[in-house]
Each structure stands twice: as C-alpha cells, then as structure tokens.
Write a protein that holds these residues in place. Structure first.
Motif, PDB file in Angstrom:
ATOM      1  N   LEU A 476       0.831  -1.204   0.000  1.00 39.11           N
ATOM      2  CA  LEU A 476       0.000   0.000   0.000  1.00 39.11           C
ATOM      3  C   LEU A 476       0.869   1.258   0.000  1.00 39.11           C
ATOM      4  N   GLY A 477       1.936   1.226   0.779  1.00 37.14           N
ATOM      5  CA  GLY A 477       2.854   2.359   0.788  1.00 37.14           C
ATOM      6  C   GLY A 477       3.472   2.607  -0.569  1.00 37.14           C
ATOM      7  N   ALA A 478       3.848   1.520  -1.251  1.00 38.92           N
ATOM      8  CA  ALA A 478       4.399   1.653  -2.597  1.00 38.92           C
ATOM      9  C   ALA A 478       3.368   2.248  -3.551  1.00 38.92           C
ATOM     10  N   ALA A 479       2.106   1.820  -3.388  1.00 39.27           N
ATOM     11  CA  ALA A 479       1.038   2.388  -4.220  1.00 39.27           C
ATOM     12  C   ALA A 479       0.886   3.878  -3.958  1.00 39.27           C
ATOM     13  N   GLY A 480       0.995   4.280  -2.682  1.00 39.68           N
ATOM     14  CA  GLY A 480       0.925   5.694  -2.357  1.00 39.68           C
ATOM     15  C   GLY A 480       2.048   6.477  -2.999  1.00 39.68           C
ATOM     16  N   ALA A 481       3.254   5.898  -3.005  1.00 35.72           N
ATOM     17  CA  ALA A 481       4.387   6.562  -3.651  1.00 35.72           C
ATOM     18  C   ALA A 481       4.140   6.750  -5.148  1.00 35.72           C
ATOM     19  N   VAL A 482       3.606   5.723  -5.789  1.00 39.18           N
ATOM     20  CA  VAL A 482       3.321   5.805  -7.222  1.00 39.18           C
ATOM     21  C   VAL A 482       2.281   6.891  -7.515  1.00 39.18           C
ATOM     22  N   LEU A 483       1.268   6.964  -6.664  1.00 39.93           N
ATOM     23  CA  LEU A 483       0.234   7.980  -6.861  1.00 39.93           C
ATOM     24  C   LEU A 483       0.794   9.395  -6.720  1.00 39.93           C
ATOM     25  N   GLY A 484       1.757   9.566  -5.814  1.00 40.32           N
ATOM     26  CA  GLY A 484       2.263  10.906  -5.545  1.00 40.32           C
ATOM     27  C   GLY A 484       3.506  11.294  -6.301  1.00 40.32           C
ATOM     28  N   MET A 485       4.047  10.394  -7.105  1.00 38.58           N
ATOM     29  CA  MET A 485       5.279  10.692  -7.839  1.00 38.58           C
ATOM     30  C   MET A 485       5.077  11.813  -8.845  1.00 38.58           C
ATOM     31  N   HIS A 486       6.149  12.578  -9.025  1.00 36.68           N
ATOM     32  CA  HIS A 486       6.150  13.615 -10.067  1.00 36.68           C
ATOM     33  C   HIS A 486       7.565  13.685 -10.623  1.00 36.68           C
ATOM     34  N   GLN A 487       7.858  12.743 -11.545  1.00 42.69           N
ATOM     35  CA  GLN A 487       9.184  12.611 -12.118  1.00 42.69           C
ATOM     36  C   GLN A 487       9.140  12.851 -13.623  1.00 42.69           C
ATOM     37  N   GLU A 488      10.317  13.040 -14.201  1.00 39.13           N
ATOM     38  CA  GLU A 488      10.383  13.210 -15.653  1.00 39.13           C
ATOM     39  C   GLU A 488       9.891  11.951 -16.360  1.00 39.13           C
ATOM     40  N   TRP A 489      10.177  10.795 -15.755  1.00 39.71           N
ATOM     41  CA  TRP A 489       9.842   9.543 -16.413  1.00 39.71           C
ATOM     42  C   TRP A 489       8.482   9.008 -16.000  1.00 39.71           C
ATOM     43  N   TYR A 490       7.859   9.592 -14.957  1.00 42.90           N
ATOM     44  CA  TYR A 490       6.521   9.179 -14.560  1.00 42.90           C
ATOM     45  C   TYR A 490       5.922  10.214 -13.617  1.00 42.90           C
ATOM     46  N   THR A 491       4.633  10.468 -13.790  1.00 41.39           N
ATOM     47  CA  THR A 491       3.896  11.354 -12.892  1.00 41.39           C
ATOM     48  C   THR A 491       2.598  10.667 -12.498  1.00 41.39           C
ATOM     49  N   GLY A 492       2.411  10.485 -11.187  1.00 45.51           N
ATOM     50  CA  GLY A 492       1.193   9.869 -10.690  1.00 45.51           C
ATOM     51  C   GLY A 492       0.020  10.839 -10.728  1.00 45.51           C
ATOM     52  N   PRO A 493      -1.184  10.330 -10.612  1.00 43.50           N
ATOM     53  CA  PRO A 493      -2.356  11.213 -10.690  1.00 43.50           C
ATOM     54  C   PRO A 493      -2.399  12.265  -9.587  1.00 43.50           C
TER      55      PRO A 493
END
Length: 528
Positions: A476-493
């Motif tokens: 779940l924590g990893a999912a939260g990180a993915v949702l909040g990411m804002h990177q050049e190679w990926y941005t979460g919702p």
C-alpha cells in the motif's frame, strides 16, 4: 496457518539456518569488537578459509549480524556517535543537494533555506530514534527489523537496503570524481571514482572501530574547507537572495519537490541507524544517544545544504557573473560550481581545497559500504556464515564502482531521481516500523521479548510476526508513492494534480494506515 501450528521442529530448522555468522575464520578469539569462529573450505588456490586467516591477522572486525553481547559493548564514548554522523554528512554530496534548489526547482535562497531546515528535522527523527535501540538490543538495524516485518519478509527489506547503500556510494563517488575533473579536466571520471571507492573500501574492511575512528577526525579538515568556501563566496559579492519570494501553486509544487530530495538524503540513514550504536553499553541513556545523533546530523546537513543553496544563487538569471557559474556547473556540475568559487581567487590553493572536498565523500560512503555487507548477510545467514564480512564489503564496493562509472555522465538527473526513490522506500519502512513500535508494542522494549539468550526472539521465526501485515502495508505504501510521484519519467495522478512530488508523504501514510488495519488481524490469526 495459526501461530500454534508452527512446530518446534520448524523453529529449530529455522534457527539452524541462522548459523552464527562469525563462523568463517580459523579460531575462537575476542577483541572486544569481534568474534571469530571456523569454516571448512578447500586449501587449494583462493579459499574463504585463507581469506579468513588473512582477515584475522590484519585485525578486521569479524562480527556480523549476530547480537553483540553486553560484555563486549566497550564503546564508552558518545562523542564519536555524534562525530560519525557529523562527518558522514559534512560532505559535498550534501552540498550538492542544497545546490539543486536554484537550477532544478527554481527556488530562491529563503524558501530553499526554510525547506532545508524543517525537512531535515523531519527526516532525521527516525534515524535518531532507531539509533537509541542499538545499545538496548545489541542488534543491527536489519536484524531489529525482523520484529516489524518478520523473519523471512525482512530479507526483501534487506535487499532494498543493499541497493540503497550501493546506490548512495555510487552517487557519492560520482560527486567526488567531478571535483577531481574540475581541478584537472584530463582526469577521467572513472579514475576519480576508483580512487574514492578504494579509499572507502580500505576503511570499511576493518569494520566498526576503524569506521568510527576515521569519522572522529575526518570532519576537521572538511569543516575548514567549507568555511573557506563560505568566506571566499561571501567576499565575492555574488550571493543573490532572489527576493521577493515567489507565491502560488508553482512555488508550492517546487518546494514540495525539493523537500522530497532533502527528505530522501536526511532519512537515508534510517535503515542502518542502529548499526553504529550496537557497541554502546546497554545502560546508555536513550536521550543521550538521540541528542548526539540529532546534533551530528542536523548541524552538518543544514550547514552544507544551506551553503550549497547560497552558492547556487549565483547561477540565477540576471545575477552578476551568473553566466560564469552556470557554465562551470554545466561543465563539471557541483565540482565546477565550487571551482568557480575557489580557483579564480585562490589559485593553486583553491585547487587543493577542491581535491580535499572531493575526498570528503569517503566519509559519507563508509557507513553505506559497512552496512551493505551486513545486509547481504541477512539474505542468507547460512551462506553468509561462510563468507567473511570483509569479502562481502569488497563485493559491494565492486558493484558500487560499476554503477558509478556507468552513471557518471548522467549525474544530475540520476541524483534527483535516486534521492526521491530512496525517500519512497524509506517512508514505507518507517511507516511500518514506527507503527509497530508505538502502536502495537506501545514503545515498551520488554514487548520485543528476550534477546539476551541463545534462543532470542529475534532469531526464532516462531516468535516473530509472519509479515502478513507488513507486506500488504508495504505494498500500500508503494502504491501511495506511485500515486504521488512527479518525475520526468513518470507522474502519478495525485502528483499531477498537485504539480509536485508528494510520494514520500503518501508512502508513509498509506503504509502506516495499512499496518494499523492489518496488524490486529495478523495477531488474531497467528497469535504473534
């Protein structure tokens, strides 16, 4: 399977797998910091037995991940706990993090400075807390993590820790190599990386005592060098506060993203914090350990990062002489930036200062390489019992060397992305571990069970959590990180909606809440 169905035979089998890690050398000995044992290998050519004999003769620390008995906790000084963390962060890698505020996140000095101060306080709190558990248990951080994640799932955590330690060492070697290149462009990046890696290996191979000894004194020269940088830059008149402060969503997003980088660097020590206090007496005051750790971390991190943010303001558009600093940064990154500060005004002495600043990364790399080898032992205790810790340190150093040489030409983007990824996984680790300690063990060390006997709870899977709560909470924590990411190679919702990277906040929150939900179920079913 319920807790009662875990048979004594299964427990004995698991403990058999946890063979004493010190059993790889030639004889039983005790030097206050190590325990030596035996192993069986071939005598022809290179053998682990011969390596163990050599390590014994050279005085390497042999103790690995096994518990340090109370009668061997001979580290009587708290000063070296503070100096270890002070030296490890009084380095150009920390300076480089602070310098990211202007060119990468478009912040001014004041907003960057406030972010540095408050996020560092947040990031080092878990490091200070887990450091207090080293004297109480005599256990390394990854072994202590069995109480949070379980005997077998913690191996996944150890694998992440190995990648983090090796990755940090690679990043630091790249930073140091940039300084050598700034002094002499004819020096290739791989040569500087090799020099730093070899110096780190020589120190870490000897173990706990020599790592502490090096860090106890290495900060003196580095502090002088950074004060020289401060004085020369202040006299140059190139500092630009970039006032007034910006406002609005863009500014908020920049601050949050910069905060993620600061947090990743500050909290990066959490996963091996207890490794450097296990030889402290069990009677050592937790307040003393916390205070010395906090002082060493906070002062060095804030000083170097604030200095980095100040020097980086010279690159701001429109700043007097800004193009010179910008070109220097583009040529050799942070090494070029400091070269532009020192060399035009100090000449050859400025170049000498740059070389010493480049070597400062050795102080940051030592804890990483030492703890990486310990984490490797946790992956397979039976295999690790037959391989000296010193040899594992060599293997980790070789891996870091290869990564650093391969990533030398892509440092800036690599650094930013790596800082954030480290922040993500450590936020998950902290969410699970801190929730277990405070919510379920109620901050009571007695609830961890006995650890001072041969059948201590830390090495008995039958008395540890199964991981049925920690693993899904970590997911779940990893999912939260993915949702909040804002990177050049990926941005979460969520990161896209906020125009900022808030992955570590969501990672911690999701992991902690998930663990609060799953842990009571695990205790009800497994009875532990």
């Amino acid at each position: 399977m319920s807790g009662s169905s875990f048979t004594s035979n299964e427990a004995r089998t698991s403990r058999k797998d946890e063979a004493p890690v010190e059993s790889y050398s030639l004889q039983e000995s005790n030097d206050g910091n190590a325990t030596y044992g035996q192993t069986e290998t071939t005598e022809s050519g290179f053998s682990i037995k011969k390596f163990g004999r050599l390590a014994l003769n050279l005085g390497f620390e042999k103790r690995g991940i096994e518990r340090v008995p109370e009668d061997e906790r001979t580290d009587g000084s708290m000063i070296q706990t503070g100096t270890l963390w002070f030296s490890a962060n009084l380095v150009v890698s920390s300076f480089a993090i602070g310098a990211l505020g202007v060119p990468i996140f478009n912040l001014g000095f004041v907003d960057a400075a406030l972010t540095i101060i408050f996020i560092n306080i947040l990031g080092i709190m878990p490091v200070c807390f887990f450091s207090t558990l080293g004297p109480k248990f005599g256990l390394r951080q990854m072994v202590l993590s069995r109480f949070y994640f379980g005997y077998y799932p913690v191996k996944i955590v150890a694998l992440f820790n190995i990648m983090a330690c090796v990755g940090w060492a690679a990043v630091n070697a790249i930073v140091g190599a940039q300084f050598f290149h700034a002094v002499n462009p004819a020096v290739p990046g791989w040569a500087g990386i090799l020099a730093i890696s070899v110096a780190t290996l020589l120190i870490c191979t000897f173990g706990y005592r020599i790592v502490h000894l090096y860090e106890k004194f290495s900060w003196i020269a580095m502090l002088i060098m950074f004060f020289i940088v401060l004085g020369v830059f202040a006299a140059s008149g190139d500092f630009n506060p970039l006032l007034p402060l910006a406002t609005g969503p863009v500014e908020a997003g920049s601050v949050l993203s910069f905060a993620a980088s600061i947090f990743g660097f500050a909290t990066g020590w959490t996963s091996f914090a207890a490794d450097y206090t296990v030889y402290q007496p069990a009677t050592r005051s937790s307040r003393s350990v916390f205070a010395w750790t906090f002082a060493g971390l906070f002062t060095s991190l804030c000083f170097t990062q604030l200095l980095g943010a100040a020097v980086a303001t010279a690159m701001a558009p429109g700043a007097e002489g800004g193009q010179r600093y910008t070109d220097a940064y583009a040529s050799a990154k942070v090494g070029g930036l400091l070269s532009e500060v020192l060399v035009p005004r100090l000449g050859g002495f400025g170049q000498f200062c740059l070389v010493l600043l480049g070597l400062s990364t050795v102080g940051n790399n030592c804890p990483n390489m030492y703890s990486a080898a310990l984490s490797v032992q946790l992956l397979s205790a039976r295999w690790a019992a037959r391989v000296p810790r010193a040899l594992l340190t060599l293997l980790c150093a070789a891996a870091s060397l290869g990564i650093a040489i391969g990533g030398y030409d892509h440092f800036e983007s690599t650094l930013e992305s790596f800082m954030l990824i480290i922040g993500y996984w450590l936020a998950v680790y902290e969410g699970v571990a801190l929730t277990e300690h405070f919510a379920f063990r109620r901050a009571d060390l007695a609830r961890y069970g006995p650890v001072d006997d041969d059948e201590g709870a830390y090495q008995d899977p039958g008395r540890l959590p199964r991981g049925f709560a920690a693993v899904p909470a970590a997911c779940l924590g990893a999912a939260g990180a993915v949702l909040g990411m804002h990177q050049e190679w990926y941005t979460g919702p969520v990161g896209s909606a906020c125009a900022a990277d808030i992955g570590f906040e969501l990672a911690f929150g999701f992991a902690a809440v998930g663990y609060l939900a799953f842990r009571p179920l695990e205790k009800a079913v497994c009875r532990r």
